[in-house]
Design a protein around this motif. Structure first.
Motif, short mmCIF file in Angstrom:
data_model
loop_
_atom_site.label_atom_id
_atom_site.label_comp_id
_atom_site.label_asym_id
_atom_site.label_seq_id
_atom_site.Cartn_x
_atom_site.Cartn_y
_atom_site.Cartn_z
N THR A 216 -4.84 -15.27 -3.73
CA THR A 216 -5.87 -14.27 -4.02
C THR A 216 -5.77 -13.13 -3.00
OG1 THR A 216 -7.57 -15.20 -2.58
CG2 THR A 216 -7.38 -16.12 -4.82
N SER A 217 -6.56 -12.08 -3.22
CA SER A 217 -6.55 -10.96 -2.27
C SER A 217 -6.98 -11.43 -0.89
CB SER A 217 -7.46 -9.84 -2.76
OG SER A 217 -8.80 -10.29 -2.90
N ILE A 218 -7.88 -12.42 -0.82
CA ILE A 218 -8.31 -12.94 0.48
C ILE A 218 -7.17 -13.69 1.15
CG2 ILE A 218 -9.87 -14.59 1.60
CD1 ILE A 218 -12.00 -13.81 -0.42
N GLY A 219 -6.41 -14.46 0.36
CA GLY A 219 -5.26 -15.16 0.94
C GLY A 219 -4.22 -14.21 1.47
N ILE A 220 -3.94 -13.14 0.68
CA ILE A 220 -2.95 -12.16 1.13
C ILE A 220 -3.45 -11.44 2.38
CG2 ILE A 220 -1.71 -10.06 0.50
CD1 ILE A 220 -1.93 -10.99 -2.45
N LEU A 221 -4.75 -11.09 2.38
CA LEU A 221 -5.32 -10.45 3.57
C LEU A 221 -5.17 -11.36 4.79
CD1 LEU A 221 -6.94 -8.09 4.83
CD2 LEU A 221 -9.01 -9.38 4.28
N VAL A 340 4.55 -3.38 10.74
CA VAL A 340 4.15 -4.79 10.71
C VAL A 340 3.80 -5.23 9.29
CG1 VAL A 340 2.32 -6.40 11.43
CG2 VAL A 340 3.38 -4.86 13.10
N LEU A 341 3.15 -4.36 8.51
CA LEU A 341 2.64 -4.77 7.20
C LEU A 341 3.61 -4.48 6.06
CD1 LEU A 341 -1.12 -3.79 7.56
CD2 LEU A 341 -0.06 -6.05 7.71
N ARG A 342 4.68 -3.72 6.31
CA ARG A 342 5.65 -3.46 5.25
C ARG A 342 6.23 -4.76 4.68
NH1 ARG A 342 8.64 -0.13 7.71
NH2 ARG A 342 8.00 1.86 6.78
N PRO A 343 6.63 -5.75 5.53
CA PRO A 343 7.14 -7.00 4.96
C PRO A 343 6.09 -7.78 4.17
CG PRO A 343 7.81 -6.75 7.26
CD PRO A 343 6.80 -5.69 6.99
N ILE A 344 4.82 -7.68 4.55
CA ILE A 344 3.77 -8.38 3.80
C ILE A 344 3.69 -7.82 2.38
CG2 ILE A 344 1.28 -8.81 3.67
CD1 ILE A 344 2.64 -10.38 5.87
N ALA A 345 3.74 -6.49 2.28
CA ALA A 345 3.71 -5.87 0.95
C ALA A 345 4.90 -6.33 0.11
CB ALA A 345 3.71 -4.35 1.09
N ALA A 346 6.07 -6.43 0.73
CA ALA A 346 7.27 -6.86 0.00
C ALA A 346 7.16 -8.34 -0.41
CB ALA A 346 8.51 -6.64 0.86
N ASP A 347 6.68 -9.19 0.49
CA ASP A 347 6.58 -10.62 0.20
C ASP A 347 5.64 -10.91 -0.97
OD1 ASP A 347 8.31 -11.14 2.26
OD2 ASP A 347 6.77 -11.79 3.68
N PHE A 348 4.58 -10.12 -1.11
CA PHE A 348 3.59 -10.36 -2.15
C PHE A 348 3.70 -9.36 -3.31
CE2 PHE A 348 1.85 -12.38 1.63
CZ PHE A 348 1.43 -13.61 1.14
N ASP A 349 4.77 -8.58 -3.32
CA ASP A 349 5.05 -7.64 -4.42
C ASP A 349 3.90 -6.65 -4.61
OD1 ASP A 349 6.49 -6.48 -6.50
OD2 ASP A 349 5.68 -7.86 -8.02
N LEU A 350 3.49 -6.02 -3.54
CA LEU A 350 2.39 -5.08 -3.57
C LEU A 350 2.88 -3.65 -3.36
CD1 LEU A 350 -0.07 -6.98 -1.17
CD2 LEU A 350 -0.01 -7.12 -3.67
N THR A 351 2.24 -2.71 -4.01
CA THR A 351 2.43 -1.31 -3.66
C THR A 351 1.76 -1.07 -2.32
OG1 THR A 351 2.55 -0.55 -5.95
CG2 THR A 351 1.87 1.07 -4.30
N PHE A 352 2.44 -0.35 -1.43
CA PHE A 352 1.97 -0.19 -0.05
C PHE A 352 1.74 1.29 0.23
CE2 PHE A 352 3.25 -0.71 4.71
CZ PHE A 352 1.91 -0.63 5.09
N SER A 364 2.16 -6.45 -8.27
CA SER A 364 1.14 -7.50 -8.25
C SER A 364 -0.16 -7.08 -7.59
CB SER A 364 1.69 -8.74 -7.54
OG SER A 364 2.79 -9.25 -8.23
N GLY A 365 -0.23 -5.84 -7.17
CA GLY A 365 -1.45 -5.40 -6.50
C GLY A 365 -1.17 -4.25 -5.54
N HIS A 366 -2.07 -4.09 -4.61
CA HIS A 366 -2.01 -2.91 -3.76
C HIS A 366 -2.42 -3.29 -2.33
CE1 HIS A 366 -2.69 1.73 -3.93
NE2 HIS A 366 -2.14 1.36 -2.79
N LEU A 367 -1.65 -2.84 -1.35
CA LEU A 367 -2.01 -2.95 0.06
C LEU A 367 -2.13 -1.53 0.59
CD1 LEU A 367 -0.34 -5.22 2.78
CD2 LEU A 367 -1.10 -2.92 3.27
N SER A 368 -3.27 -1.22 1.20
CA SER A 368 -3.44 0.12 1.78
C SER A 368 -4.00 0.01 3.18
CB SER A 368 -4.36 0.99 0.91
OG SER A 368 -5.67 0.48 0.91
N ILE A 369 -3.58 0.92 4.06
CA ILE A 369 -4.14 1.01 5.40
C ILE A 369 -4.51 2.47 5.67
CG2 ILE A 369 -2.97 -1.02 6.35
CD1 ILE A 369 -0.89 0.78 7.58
N GLY A 370 -5.62 2.64 6.36
CA GLY A 370 -6.07 3.99 6.68
C GLY A 370 -7.11 3.95 7.78
#
Length: 482
Positions: A216-221, A340-352, A364-370
Motif C-alpha cells: 500500500t502507499s503506507i508500506g511504500i512510504l 536517495v529516493l530515485r531507487p525507491i521509485a524504480a523498485d515500486f514502479d512509481l512516477t517520481f 503503479s503510482g506516484h512519489l513526489s518530494i517538495g
C-alpha cells in the motif's frame, strides 16, 4: 513578569483570529508599565503587533544598535496543565523562581530589555548612539509577519548594513564550578544552521482492503523512510567553520581538557590527518551532539496516511526536518534526497517528481518530494570575530559583567563563538548588519526546566544579572566609536 498573557503563535493572518486579542492586552500592559518609553521615545507598530522603539542618539555619525526579543510563546499542552507546579500563565514569583510560559522564552528577556531602557530614561541617560528595540510576534512560527516586516521597515528607515550590531535571544554561559573547574564559558551564537522541511508523498490507487496490492502507499512510504534514515549526511569538521573555533577556544582555556586532546586540537590547525582524527574522536565521545554541530541532521517528524480501516490508503506522507550544516545548502539537501529516493521509485514502479521536476516515470503510482511549510533557509553568514570588530566590544562586556558578578564566583571567563542549531528572528536581520549576536545572559542552571516544556521558570536573580549585562552593553556601545 507578564507571563499572564497567552500570546500564542497564531497561524491565521493578523485580524482574522480572536487569539490576536491577547497581543492587544499585552501591549496595553507594556504601555502602562513602561510609561517613560512610550512618552519619551518614538514607538511604532509594524503589521499591527510588531513593536519598534527608537531612542535617538545625539551623534548621527555612529551607526545604531538593535536589541531584539519576541513577544510570542509556544502554547501549553492542555494535557500537561496538571503537571505544572504553578499556573502556566500566572507569572508567579515564589521568592526564587518566576513561573510561566514565556518567562524564559522570550517575554522575560523582552521585559528585561524594556526595564533597562526605562531605568536609563529615569536616570537621565542620553545616548550618543541611537538605540532601537525590535520585538516580533511570531518567532515561534518563522517570524514572517513580525521580524521580517520589522526588518523591511528598518531597512526603509536606516538602509541596508546600517546597524553596528544586533543582539537577540540565543545561547548563554556555562559555569563549570560544579565540575571542579573555575571557568565560565560564554557561548554567543555567531552563526545559525540552515533549515528545510521536505514532504515525501506516495500516491497509489485506492480500493477495498480485502483486495490489497502487495504494498500500500503506507508500506511504500515506510520503505522510503527507511531509505532516508539509512542515508545520513556525513559530518564535516572544517577549519573555517564555527564549531572548529569553539573547539579551539575550549582546548586553549579549559584546564580539564586532556593534554593529548589539547595537542590534537592545536595540530588540527594545519595537519589534515590530525583534523580527521579530531573529528573521529569528537564523534566518538559525543556522537549526537557533535553530529548536530558538524553536519546536516535529518529527522522524520510527521507522518500521515489512511482514512478508514477497510479502505486502501490513496496517499501517505511524511515530513523530513533538516537542519543544514554550515558547509551545505538547501540545493545540496534536495539533490541528496532525490538521489536517495530515485531507487525507491524504480523498485515500486512509481512516477517520481522532485521539487517540480519529473525525474522518472512509472505505472503503479506516484512519489513526489517538495518543500513543506515554505521552509528553505540557507545557513547564516558568520559574525566576524576578529579583535577589531564589534565582537570585541560584545565579548569584553560579557567578561566584565561575569567577572564583576557577586552571583557567579568563578572568575576565569572565556567567550567563544558558537553555532546555533535552531533559528531565531535574526534570520530576517541579515541585511541590517554582519555583526549578529544570539545570546541570553543566563546559565543553564537559571532555567528551572528548560524552555518549551512543563514548568518553564527562570531564576529571578538571573533576570537581574541579565539586566546588568544589557545595561553594561548599552553603555559600552555608547562609548565605542565603531
Amino acid at each position: 513578569m507578564p507571563s499572564g498573557f497567552p500570546t500564542y503563535d497564531v497561524m491565521n493572518p493578523v485580524g482574522e483570529d480572536d487569539r490576536w486579542e491577547q497581543f492587544d492586552e499585552f501591549h496595553e500592559f507594556l504601555e502602562d508599565r513602561f510609561e517613560r518609553i512610550y512618552e519619551e521615545l518614538f514607538v511604532t507598530k509594524v503589521n499591527e503587533y510588531g513593536l519598534v522603539m527608537h531612542w535617538q542618539g545625539s551623534d548621527d555619525s555612529l551607526p545604531p544598535i538593535l536589541l531584539a526579543a519576541h513577544q510570542d510563546v509556544v502554547p501549553v499542552n492542555v494535557d500537561t496543565i496538571n503537571e505544572w507546579e504553578e499556573e502556566p500563565f500566572s507569572g508567579h514569583y515564589d521568592g526564587t523562581w518566576i513561573w510561566g510560559r514565556g518567562s524564559c522564552d522570550d517575554k522575560g528577556p523582552l521585559i528585561a530589555l524594556m526595564t533597562v531602557m526605562e531605568e536609563l530614561l529615569e536616570a537621565g541617560f542620553t545616548p550618543r548612539r541611537t538605540i532601537v528595540l525590535a520585538s516580533g510576534f511570531d518567532e515561534e512560527v518563522g517570524g514572517k509577519r513580525g521580524a521580517l516586516q520589522i526588518s523591511q521597515y528598518l531597512q526603509s528607515e536606516y538602509g541596508q548594513d546600517s546597524f553596528a550590531m544586533v543582539i537577540d535571544e540565543g545561547s548563554g554561559f556555562l559555569n563549570m564550578a560544579l565540575e571542579g573547574d573555575n571557568t565560565i564559558i560564554a557561548l554567543p551564537g555567531t552563526a545559525e544552521k540552515g533549515r528545510t522541511d521536505i514532504r515525501v508523498e506516495i500516491s497509489t490507487p485506492g480500493g477495498h482492503s480485502s483486495f490489497p496490492p502487495k504494498h500500500t502507499s503506507i508500506g511504500i512510504l515506510s520503505a522510503a523512510v527507511v531509505a532516508v534514515e539509512s542515508a545520513q549526511h556525513t559530518p564535516e569538521l572544517l577549519r573555517d567553520g564555527t564549531p572548529f573555533a569553539t573547539y579551539q577556544c575550549i582546548a586553549e582555556h579549559f584546564p580539564n581538557v586532556p593534554d593529548s586532546l589539547r595537542r590534537l586540537v592545536k595540530e588540527a590547525n594545519e595537519d589534515d590527518e590530525a583534523l580527521d582524527e579530531l573529528k573521529r574522536i569528537l564523534l566518538e565521545l559525543y556522537p549526537v551532539e557533535n553530529s548536530a554541530l558538524l553536519g546536516t541532521t535529518q529527522a522524520v517528524t510527521l507522518i500521515g496516511g489512511g482514512i478508514k480501516v477497510n479502505v486502501l490508503p490513496e496517499s501517505a506522507s511524511a515530513i523530513v526536518s533538516h537542519r543544514i550544516g554550515q558547509h551545505s545548502s538547501v540545493t545540496e539537501i534536495r539533490e541528496h534526497l532525490t538521489g536517495v529516493l530515485r531507487p525507491i521509485a524504480a523498485d515500486f514502479d512509481l512516477t517520481f517528481d522532485a521539487f517540480g521536476v519529473e525525474v522518472s516515470t512509472g505505472s503503479s503510482g506516484h512519489l513526489s518530494i517538495g518543500t513543506a511549510f515554505n521552509t528553505a533557509l540557507e545557513p547564516s553568514p558568520k559574525t566576524p570575530t576578529d579583535s577589531s570588530s564589534p565582537y570585541e566590544i560584545f565579548s569584553g562586556t560579557v567578561k566584565a559583567v561575569l567577572e564583576g558578578s557577586k552571583v557567579h564566583p568563578s572568575k576565569d571567563v572565556v567567550v567563544s563563538p558558537m553555532l546555533v542549531l535552531v533559528n531565531t528572528d535574526t534570520r530576517h536581520y541579515w541585511s541590517l548588519t554582519k555583526h549578529i549576536f544570539r545570546y541570553s545572559h543566563f546559565d543553564q542552571a537559571d532555567y528551572y526546566n528548560g524552555i518549551h516544556t512543563v514548568n518553564e521558570a527562570v531564576r529571578a536573580e538571573a533576570v537581574i544579572e541579565h539586566i546588568r549585562f544589557l545595561t553594561t552593553l548599552i553603555l559600552n556601545w555608547d562609548e565605542a566609536t565603531i
